[in-house]
Design a protein around this motif. Sequence first.
Motif, PDB file in Angstrom:
ATOM      1  N   VAL A 212     -53.223  39.955 -82.093  1.00 20.06           N
ATOM      2  CA  VAL A 212     -51.928  39.745 -82.732  1.00 20.06           C
ATOM      3  C   VAL A 212     -51.000  40.903 -82.401  1.00 20.06           C
ATOM      4  O   VAL A 212     -51.410  42.058 -82.427  1.00 20.06           O
ATOM      5  CB  VAL A 212     -52.059  39.711 -84.277  1.00 20.06           C
ATOM      6  CG1 VAL A 212     -50.746  39.327 -84.924  1.00 20.06           C
ATOM      7  CG2 VAL A 212     -53.163  38.779 -84.719  1.00 20.06           C
ATOM      8  N   CYS A 213     -49.752  40.577 -82.088  1.00 24.90           N
ATOM      9  CA  CYS A 213     -48.743  41.619 -81.913  1.00 24.90           C
ATOM     10  C   CYS A 213     -47.887  41.587 -83.163  1.00 24.90           C
ATOM     11  O   CYS A 213     -47.326  40.557 -83.521  1.00 24.90           O
ATOM     12  CB  CYS A 213     -47.885  41.339 -80.684  1.00 24.90           C
ATOM     13  SG  CYS A 213     -46.458  42.451 -80.589  1.00 24.90           S
ATOM     14  N   ARG A 214     -47.797  42.728 -83.843  1.00 28.38           N
ATOM     15  CA  ARG A 214     -47.038  42.755 -85.087  1.00 28.38           C
ATOM     16  C   ARG A 214     -45.542  42.911 -84.831  1.00 28.38           C
ATOM     17  O   ARG A 214     -44.733  42.800 -85.746  1.00 28.38           O
ATOM     18  CB  ARG A 214     -47.572  43.852 -85.998  1.00 28.38           C
ATOM     19  CG  ARG A 214     -48.948  43.436 -86.569  1.00 28.38           C
ATOM     20  CD  ARG A 214     -49.758  44.615 -87.012  1.00 28.38           C
ATOM     21  NE  ARG A 214     -49.094  45.337 -88.070  1.00 28.38           N
ATOM     22  CZ  ARG A 214     -49.471  46.541 -88.481  1.00 28.38           C
ATOM     23  NH1 ARG A 214     -50.487  47.157 -87.915  1.00 28.38           N
ATOM     24  NH2 ARG A 214     -48.814  47.137 -89.444  1.00 28.38           N
ATOM     25  N   THR A 215     -45.154  43.154 -83.602  1.00 25.27           N
ATOM     26  CA  THR A 215     -43.735  43.248 -83.273  1.00 25.27           C
ATOM     27  C   THR A 215     -43.147  41.869 -82.968  1.00 25.27           C
ATOM     28  O   THR A 215     -42.178  41.440 -83.583  1.00 25.27           O
ATOM     29  CB  THR A 215     -43.519  44.183 -82.063  1.00 25.27           C
ATOM     30  OG1 THR A 215     -44.006  45.480 -82.397  1.00 25.27           O
ATOM     31  CG2 THR A 215     -42.032  44.270 -81.696  1.00 25.27           C
ATOM     32  N   CYS A 216     -43.749  41.162 -82.002  1.00 25.35           N
ATOM     33  CA  CYS A 216     -43.146  39.880 -81.605  1.00 25.35           C
ATOM     34  C   CYS A 216     -43.926  38.671 -82.123  1.00 25.35           C
ATOM     35  O   CYS A 216     -43.504  37.543 -81.939  1.00 25.35           O
ATOM     36  CB  CYS A 216     -43.016  39.796 -80.087  1.00 25.35           C
ATOM     37  SG  CYS A 216     -44.588  39.521 -79.232  1.00 25.35           S
ATOM     38  N   ARG A 217     -45.056  38.904 -82.776  1.00 21.78           N
ATOM     39  CA  ARG A 217     -45.880  37.859 -83.380  1.00 21.78           C
ATOM     40  C   ARG A 217     -46.649  36.998 -82.378  1.00 21.78           C
ATOM     41  O   ARG A 217     -47.076  35.894 -82.693  1.00 21.78           O
ATOM     42  CB  ARG A 217     -45.050  36.985 -84.328  1.00 21.78           C
ATOM     43  CG  ARG A 217     -44.389  37.789 -85.431  1.00 21.78           C
ATOM     44  CD  ARG A 217     -43.969  36.923 -86.581  1.00 21.78           C
ATOM     45  NE  ARG A 217     -42.919  35.978 -86.192  1.00 21.78           N
ATOM     46  CZ  ARG A 217     -42.682  34.835 -86.798  1.00 21.78           C
ATOM     47  NH1 ARG A 217     -43.409  34.460 -87.816  1.00 21.78           N
ATOM     48  NH2 ARG A 217     -41.712  34.042 -86.385  1.00 21.78           N
TER      49      ARG A 217
ATOM     50  N   ALA B  60     -51.651  46.664 -74.397  1.00 15.22           N
ATOM     51  CA  ALA B  60     -50.271  46.398 -74.765  1.00 15.22           C
ATOM     52  C   ALA B  60     -50.070  44.903 -74.930  1.00 15.22           C
ATOM     53  O   ALA B  60     -50.728  44.093 -74.277  1.00 15.22           O
ATOM     54  CB  ALA B  60     -49.331  46.924 -73.694  1.00 15.22           C
ATOM     55  N   CYS B  61     -49.144  44.542 -75.825  1.00 19.56           N
ATOM     56  CA  CYS B  61     -48.833  43.131 -76.027  1.00 19.56           C
ATOM     57  C   CYS B  61     -48.375  42.530 -74.696  1.00 19.56           C
ATOM     58  O   CYS B  61     -47.483  43.074 -74.050  1.00 19.56           O
ATOM     59  CB  CYS B  61     -47.734  42.994 -77.072  1.00 19.56           C
ATOM     60  SG  CYS B  61     -47.066  41.328 -77.161  1.00 19.56           S
ATOM     61  N   PRO B  62     -48.962  41.408 -74.277  1.00 13.74           N
ATOM     62  CA  PRO B  62     -48.609  40.829 -72.983  1.00 13.74           C
ATOM     63  C   PRO B  62     -47.220  40.186 -72.970  1.00 13.74           C
ATOM     64  O   PRO B  62     -46.688  39.895 -71.908  1.00 13.74           O
ATOM     65  CB  PRO B  62     -49.702  39.775 -72.756  1.00 13.74           C
ATOM     66  CG  PRO B  62     -50.175  39.413 -74.121  1.00 13.74           C
ATOM     67  CD  PRO B  62     -50.017  40.645 -74.957  1.00 13.74           C
ATOM     68  N   VAL B  63     -46.627  39.999 -74.147  1.00 13.43           N
ATOM     69  CA  VAL B  63     -45.309  39.359 -74.210  1.00 13.43           C
ATOM     70  C   VAL B  63     -44.182  40.386 -74.312  1.00 13.43           C
ATOM     71  O   VAL B  63     -43.292  40.431 -73.467  1.00 13.43           O
ATOM     72  CB  VAL B  63     -45.232  38.343 -75.378  1.00 13.43           C
ATOM     73  CG1 VAL B  63     -43.833  37.745 -75.487  1.00 13.43           C
ATOM     74  CG2 VAL B  63     -46.271  37.237 -75.177  1.00 13.43           C
ATOM     75  N   CYS B  64     -44.229  41.247 -75.334  1.00 12.32           N
ATOM     76  CA  CYS B  64     -43.110  42.184 -75.524  1.00 12.32           C
ATOM     77  C   CYS B  64     -43.420  43.595 -75.009  1.00 12.32           C
ATOM     78  O   CYS B  64     -42.504  44.372 -74.777  1.00 12.32           O
ATOM     79  CB  CYS B  64     -42.705  42.232 -77.000  1.00 12.32           C
ATOM     80  SG  CYS B  64     -43.879  43.109 -78.051  1.00 12.32           S
ATOM     81  N   ARG B  65     -44.680  43.942 -74.858  1.00 11.36           N
ATOM     82  CA  ARG B  65     -45.118  45.270 -74.400  1.00 11.36           C
ATOM     83  C   ARG B  65     -44.595  46.416 -75.257  1.00 11.36           C
ATOM     84  O   ARG B  65     -44.520  47.554 -74.821  1.00 11.36           O
ATOM     85  CB  ARG B  65     -44.740  45.498 -72.931  1.00 11.36           C
ATOM     86  CG  ARG B  65     -45.278  44.408 -72.030  1.00 11.36           C
ATOM     87  CD  ARG B  65     -45.384  44.813 -70.583  1.00 11.36           C
ATOM     88  NE  ARG B  65     -45.891  43.687 -69.791  1.00 11.36           N
ATOM     89  CZ  ARG B  65     -47.169  43.414 -69.605  1.00 11.36           C
ATOM     90  NH1 ARG B  65     -48.090  44.182 -70.144  1.00 11.36           N
ATOM     91  NH2 ARG B  65     -47.552  42.366 -68.900  1.00 11.36           N
TER      92      ARG B  65
HETATM   93 ZN   LIG Z   1     -45.456  41.603 -78.717  1.00 16.60          ZN
END
Ligand SMILES: [Zn+2]
Length: 124
Positions: A95-100, A45-50
């Motif tokens: 890369v997280c395509r949601t929060c970049r 999972a994205c470590p910033v926005c999850r």
């Molecule tokens: Zn993210």
Amino acid sequence: MDYALAKRSKLAEVRAGRVSVDEVCDADPYLLRAAQFHGLGSEQACPVCRKEQVTLVSWIFGKSLGRASGSARTPAEITRLAARTGEFSVHVVEVCRTCRWNHLIRSYVAGLVPAAEPHRRAAK
Ligand SMILES: [Zn+2]
């Protein structure tokens, strides 16, 4: 260079409020497009926005690649290139395509080491 350590410290800075989310979530459109077309899904999972799993994008660099140097490639393409070209380096970015969010997570050398120069790698 320990990329995992660099990533943890960057995330700690964000959580502590010393670095803004905008500063670390700055993937440009080129990187986002590369993630869409050449990325490999992950379980992490994205470590910033999850909100989604990060996508892994591999960038290749090297003189032996000619014009392909500096482009994003799928793992299958890298395997094929590695079987027929000289040494090149691969930089894997999540890369997280949601929060970049984006971060370099590892780099390695792929490709053929010239048989006539067995000492080259050791000389570095
Ligand atoms: Zn993210």
